[in-house]
Scaffold this active site. Structure first.
Site, PDB file in Angstrom:
ATOM      1  N   GLY A  56       0.783  -1.246   0.000  1.00 51.56           N
ATOM      2  CA  GLY A  56       0.000   0.000   0.000  1.00 51.56           C
ATOM      3  C   GLY A  56       0.812   1.293   0.000  1.00 51.56           C
ATOM      4  N   TRP A  58       2.082   2.927  -2.524  1.00 52.58           N
ATOM      5  CA  TRP A  58       1.628   3.834  -3.590  1.00 52.58           C
ATOM      6  C   TRP A  58       0.344   4.555  -3.139  1.00 52.58           C
ATOM      7  CZ3 TRP A  58       2.475   2.649  -9.458  1.00 52.58           C
ATOM      8  CH2 TRP A  58       3.834   2.428  -9.696  1.00 52.58           C
ATOM      9  N   ASP A  76      -5.574  -5.579  -4.412  1.00 54.21           N
ATOM     10  CA  ASP A  76      -4.453  -6.522  -4.531  1.00 54.21           C
ATOM     11  C   ASP A  76      -4.927  -7.923  -4.164  1.00 54.21           C
ATOM     12  OD1 ASP A  76      -1.123  -5.992  -4.515  1.00 54.21           O
ATOM     13  OD2 ASP A  76      -1.798  -7.938  -3.753  1.00 54.21           O
ATOM     14  N   ASP A  92      -8.416 -10.340  -7.346  1.00 52.74           N
ATOM     15  CA  ASP A  92      -7.498 -10.610  -8.461  1.00 52.74           C
ATOM     16  C   ASP A  92      -7.893  -9.682  -9.605  1.00 52.74           C
ATOM     17  OD1 ASP A  92      -6.101 -11.531 -10.605  1.00 52.74           O
ATOM     18  OD2 ASP A  92      -6.504 -13.668 -10.241  1.00 52.74           O
ATOM     19  N   ASP A 117       1.373  -1.510 -10.457  1.00 54.44           N
ATOM     20  CA  ASP A 117       2.740  -1.882 -10.080  1.00 54.44           C
ATOM     21  C   ASP A 117       2.787  -3.394  -9.846  1.00 54.44           C
ATOM     22  OD1 ASP A 117       5.382  -1.553  -9.295  1.00 54.44           O
ATOM     23  OD2 ASP A 117       4.878  -1.173  -7.193  1.00 54.44           O
ATOM     24  N   LYS A 157       4.062  -0.698 -14.531  1.00 56.70           N
ATOM     25  CA  LYS A 157       5.391  -1.296 -14.537  1.00 56.70           C
ATOM     26  C   LYS A 157       5.408  -2.350 -15.631  1.00 56.70           C
ATOM     27  CE  LYS A 157       6.537  -4.107 -11.022  1.00 56.70           C
ATOM     28  NZ  LYS A 157       6.852  -4.209  -9.590  1.00 56.70           N
TER      29      LYS A 157
HETATM   30  C1  LIG Z   1       5.462  -4.846  -6.096  1.00 55.34           C
HETATM   31  S1  LIG Z   1       4.015  -5.274  -5.311  1.00 55.34           S
HETATM   32  C2  LIG Z   1       3.156  -3.776  -5.375  1.00 55.34           C
HETATM   33  C3  LIG Z   1       3.684  -2.769  -4.424  1.00 55.34           C
HETATM   34  C4  LIG Z   1       2.763  -1.614  -4.260  1.00 55.34           C
HETATM   35  N1  LIG Z   1       2.731  -0.821  -5.466  1.00 55.34           N
HETATM   36  C5  LIG Z   1       3.144  -0.709  -3.124  1.00 55.34           C
HETATM   37  O1  LIG Z   1       3.486   0.368  -3.353  1.00 55.34           O
HETATM   38  O2  LIG Z   1       3.127  -1.157  -1.984  1.00 55.34           O
HETATM   39  C6  LIG Z   1       3.204  -6.256  -6.441  1.00 55.34           C
HETATM   40  C7  LIG Z   1       1.852  -6.734  -5.988  1.00 55.34           C
HETATM   41  O3  LIG Z   1       1.150  -7.233  -7.088  1.00 55.34           O
HETATM   42  C8  LIG Z   1       0.215  -8.112  -6.556  1.00 55.34           C
HETATM   43  N2  LIG Z   1      -0.403  -8.964  -7.583  1.00 55.34           N
HETATM   44  C9  LIG Z   1       0.192  -9.855  -8.389  1.00 55.34           C
HETATM   45  N3  LIG Z   1      -0.712 -10.402  -9.203  1.00 55.34           N
HETATM   46  C10 LIG Z   1      -1.901  -9.858  -8.912  1.00 55.34           C
HETATM   47  C11 LIG Z   1      -3.218 -10.028  -9.404  1.00 55.34           C
HETATM   48  N4  LIG Z   1      -3.482 -10.881 -10.366  1.00 55.34           N
HETATM   49  N5  LIG Z   1      -4.190  -9.301  -8.857  1.00 55.34           N
HETATM   50  C12 LIG Z   1      -3.940  -8.424  -7.869  1.00 55.34           C
HETATM   51  N6  LIG Z   1      -2.720  -8.234  -7.367  1.00 55.34           N
HETATM   52  C13 LIG Z   1      -1.715  -8.935  -7.884  1.00 55.34           C
HETATM   53  C14 LIG Z   1       1.023  -8.852  -5.576  1.00 55.34           C
HETATM   54  O4  LIG Z   1       0.178  -9.440  -4.592  1.00 55.34           O
HETATM   55  C15 LIG Z   1       1.911  -7.825  -4.998  1.00 55.34           C
HETATM   56  O5  LIG Z   1       1.432  -7.380  -3.773  1.00 55.34           O
END
Ligand SMILES: C[S@@+](CC[C@H](N)C(=O)[O-])C[C@H]1O[C@@H](n2cnc3c(N)ncnc32)[C@H](O)[C@@H]1O
Length: 838
Positions: A56, A58, A76, A92, A117, A157
């Site tokens: 969280g 961002w 997320d 998802d 992201d 990203k």
């Molecule tokens: C790098 S982290 C994001 C960090 C976030 N932007 C922050 O600032 O804290 C990537 C996130 O993408 C989520 N993720 C991956 N695949 C996903 C999906 N299909 N649906 C939702 N979230 C997903 C992961 O659970 C992970 O928490």
């Protein structure tokens, strides 16, 4: 550069620590902060959708940066701990349920910005990971297309992979601006980069294949290589981060040179191949051998063909020109460069074909033509402005205004405005009205035929602005001329280029106080300018009474003043007396009748003065000089104006001029050489249509530096020293006044003595003693009253007028000086202390 570790302690870099310090949940916060700093998409956003938001950070950044009461929704797979002002839920992002939940939160709102992201759970093969990420990006894009407002931003990203180009292509279909960047907080070892897409096009219908991972990554897996970029920007080498293309494992590629000539896409060959070969194949190739023998195939061309990868822009152009020439010789049709579908990158490349060259030339000619037209229009407008000014000055009737032709009021005509300007009346008339005039002038111009000729509105606007600028500059120069005598002199010199510059004298330009006063008070527009009177024989501005405005170098007002009865038969010196009497009322008051009598006596006595008395008296400085030839008391500027031989007396005042004079005198240079020197690069400079302010500015610097010799510099120095040694005008005048007063006093005593001598009731002794008394009283110097020192204390503290006397009932009489007792004491103390120290 030190390699960043992504594992172990390497993870705990400065961003990690900084995030801890600032209370962000992840170091990723800084990526968003840096992206937003560069593109500024958050500040104006009211609704933001953060996809893949856990933990969280961002969302935290959004809550900090966006305006209060903004809507921030974070989603997320992983749960997100509550964040103030942020709506979060677990889902998802690839599912329909997630889409519906977002819709439920947003209702009818649209998002200004969608952030993504997301990173799939890594750990499988790299290729698989990157593909999943690209797929996730496409899913987030799908959500973005549904929830984004038109013009909104999508920040995502992506991993640099084979699919990166495909993703970029898709982004470009949906957004106006697509930029890829890597914020400093993103680790170098990470393959992630961020793509910021701005200006969502919000198409009504989106082809589902555009957002379908299967079709996107299959269809666009091999996008058209940007050969133009490779050719025209050979310096920018693209790294093959994604490795080599399938089946494209050869690094050095060669192609027969004739294929380059025949191809319809020469750019592609130059971009893809390393060498254009002239080597004959086994069976021989006629086309290649012909090409080889052509004189156009020079050694330079061969060298360029031998290694295409080291060529620069210039060499590539050379090759393309060579190709065109050869094609012409061999009779190939001169078509446009490529029949291949033009990708958007191709469109950015400059034209290379002859046809395009011709088009460019045409465009240039067109621009030149329109610039010329613009210049002409401006000139016409300027002329018109002058005409209107003349009309305002009642010099022309409205019907006289011939906008298109010079006619009788044209440039070289007798009624040219410049001659009117010489009387300085024009400046006064136009002063303060220029802006109004310009405004008024621009409007009818647009309505008139001239204005309507042009259909380019921007041109007119530019013209108007230019005219406004010109008039503002004119006002500025006028203002400057009013305050700055030097500038006035310069301006006059510039305007009278065809005349010999003789300096600006006090009487000419109203420098002397008297003249200025006269000019200010004067109701007529004439100026007391001797030289100008010669140049402007019949000034166009006249007074209604019909009398000539100038005569004998005097303004009309001055002339009428001096033509009073009282001045008749009075010689020039009386002017001095007048002035003296103003300052010494006592003397002027006494014996008025007698003085007049004496004056006439004196006038009779000197024939020169008699002559002067016929003509109206001249201003003080000039008259003093005439009457006292031997004395230096006159205005020296005036004396140097006319030489005795009658030839123009050219005053050499600069070291350059003196050097030139020396050279001419010593025969080092001749008149012919000087004339010859006049024909230089500056002489025929095109100044047409160039605004005055520009020319003036340019003139400050754009002038030849003439050589100076030491002898010339010394001569000028000596000359200046001599000038400085002469008394200044005021001192000279004071001396003359003093002399005059003494003479007056003597005359008075003489008269009294005569009277005494003629007195019948007195004995000779009495007469002698009273005459002696008279003489001694005249010789006695008047003692000056001592100055009274008054303490600025008690009732006299802080008063502004004359202080009171000792007994407060009387005012202090005579000269006085206020002193501050405290300051006096302090000053004495200081002196004492400094003495002691010594
Ligand atoms: C790098 S982290 C994001 C960090 C976030 N932007 C922050 O600032 O804290 C990537 C996130 O993408 C989520 N993720 C991956 N695949 C996903 C999906 N299909 N649906 C939702 N979230 C997903 C992961 O659970 C992970 O928490």
């Amino acid at each position: 550069m030190a390699i960043q570790k992504k594992h172990g302690k390497g993870r705990l870099d400065k961003w990690y620590k900084l995030a801890k310090e600032k209370g962000y949940r992840a170091r990723a916060a800084f990526k968003l902060i840096q992206l937003n700093k560069k593109y500024g998409f958050l500040e104006n956003s009211k609704v933001v959708l953060d996809l893949c938001a856990a933990p969280g950070s961002w969302c935290q950044v959004c809550a900090e940066t966006m305006p209060t009461n903004s809507i921030i929704i974070g989603v997320d797979l992983a749960p997100i701990k509550p964040i103030p002002k942020v709506i979060t839920f677990q889902s998802d992002i690839t599912t329909e349920k997630c889409r519906a939940t977002i819709r439920g939160h947003l209702k009818t709102w649209k998002a200004d910005c969608v952030l993504h992201d997301g990173a799939p759970n890594v750990g499988t093969a790299w290729v698989q990971d990157s593909f999943n990420q690209a797929e996730l990006v496409l899913h987030s894009l799908k959500l973005a297309t549904e929830f984004l407002i038109e013009g909104g931003a999508f920040v995502t990203k992506v991993f640099r992979s084979k699919d990166y180009n495909s993703l970029l292509w898709v982004f470009k279909q949906l957004f106006n601006k697509v930029e890829a960047t890597k914020p400093p907080s993103s680790r170098n070892v990470s393959a992630e980069i961020f793509v910021v897409c701005r200006g969502f096009k919000a198409p009504k219908r989106i082809d589902p294949r555009l957002l379908d991972p299967k079709s996107v990554f299959e269809d666009l897996a091999d996008p058209t290589p940007n050969n133009e970029a490779r050719v025209y920007n050979p310096e920018i080498k693209k790294r093959r981060r994604e490795g080599y293309e399938e089946g494209d494992y050869i690094q050095f590629k060669e192609i027969p040179a004739n294929e380059f000539i025949q191809t319809t896409d020469p750019i592609a060959i130059l971009g893809q191949y390393n060498k254009l070969s002239f080597d004959q194949p086994k069976n021989g190739d006629v086309a290649l051998s012909v090409l080889d023998k052509l004189p156009e195939t020079t050694d330079e061309i061969r060298i360029c063909c031998s290694d295409l990868k080291v060529l620069g822009r210039k060499e590539f152009k050379l090759l393309l020109k060579w190709r065109l020439k050869v094609r012409e010789i061999l009779g190939f049709p001169s078509t446009k460069k490529s029949a291949a579908p033009i990708s958007e990158e191709v469109a950015e490349i400059g034209p290379m074909d002859e046809e395009l060259q011709v088009q460019e030339d045409l465009q240039r000619l067109k621009e030149q033509e329109s610039a010329k037209k613009k210049r002409e229009r401006r000139r016409e407008n300027e002329k018109k402005q002058k005409d209107i000014m003349r009309m305002q000055m009642s010099m022309t009737a409205p019907m006289d205004i011939g906008m298109e032709q010079d006619g009788p009021i044209g440039r070289g005509a007798m009624f040219r405005l410049k001659s009117v300007d010489k009387t300085a009346a024009l400046n006064r008339l136009a002063k303060g009205k220029m802006a109004v005039l310009t405004e008024a002038e621009t409007r009818p111009d647009q309505d008139s035929g001239i204005g309507s000729e042009s259909d380019e509105e921007s041109d007119e606007e530019e013209d108007r602005l230019e005219r406004e600028l010109d008039s503002m500059y004119e006002q500025y120069t006028e203002r400057k001329a009013e305050n700055d005598a030097k500038y006035r002199a310069k301006k006059a010199r510039k305007e009278h280029l065809d005349e010999d510059w003789e300096g600006v004298s006090a009487s000419e330009h109203g420098d002397s106080d008297d003249d200025e006063k006269l000019e200010e008070d004067s109701s007529d527009d004439s100026d007391d300018d001797d030289d100008e009177a010669g140049a402007v024989d019949k000034p166009l501005l006249r007074d209604l009474d019909g009398t000539p405005s100038e005569a004998n170098g005097l303004s009309k007002r001055a002339r009428s003043f001096f033509s009073q009865d009282i001045f008749k038969e009075i010689p020039v010196l009386e002017d001095l007396e007048e002035e003296a009497s103003e300052e010494d009322g006592e003397e002027a008051e006494s014996d008025g009748e007698q003085t007049n009598h004496d004056r006439s006596v004196k006038a009779k006595a000197t024939p020169k003065d008699k002559e002067a008395s016929k003509a109206p008296p001249k201003p003080v400085a000039f008259a003093t000089e005439e009457s006292e030839d031997s004395d230096d008391s006159g205005d020296w500027e005036e004396t140097e104006k006319k030489s005795k031989s009658g030839k123009p007396d050219i005053d050499i005042i600069t070291a350059e001029a003196m050097t030139l004079a020396h050279q001419l005198a010593s025969g080092q240079t001749s008149k012919h050489d000087l004339i010859d020197d006049g024909f230089n690069k500056r002489a025929f400079k095109d100044r047409d249509g160039v605004p005055d302010w520009f020319l003036d500015d340019e003139h400050k610097h754009d002038r030849p530096h003439k050589p100076i010799t030491k002898a010339a510099a010394d001569a000028i120095k000596e000359k200046l020293r001599a000038y400085n040694a002469r008394p200044i005008k005021k001192v000279a005048e004071a001396r003359a006044r003093k002399k005059f007063k003494q003479a007056q006093r003597l005359e008075k005593i003489k008269k009294k003595a005569d009277l005494l001598a003629g007195e019948e009731g007195m004995s000779e002794k009495e007469k002698a003693s009273s005459i002696a008394k008279l003489m001694s009283s005249a010789a006695r110097k008047k003692t000056r009253q001592p100055m009274k020192v008054v303490k600025a204390a008690g009732l006299n503290r802080g008063i502004s007028g004359r202080p009171k006397g000792v007994f407060f009932y009387f005012l202090v009489k005579g000269r006085y000086k206020m002193v501050d007792p405290r300051m006096k004491k302090e000053m004495r103390a200081m002196k004492r202390i400094s003495k002691k120290k010594r």
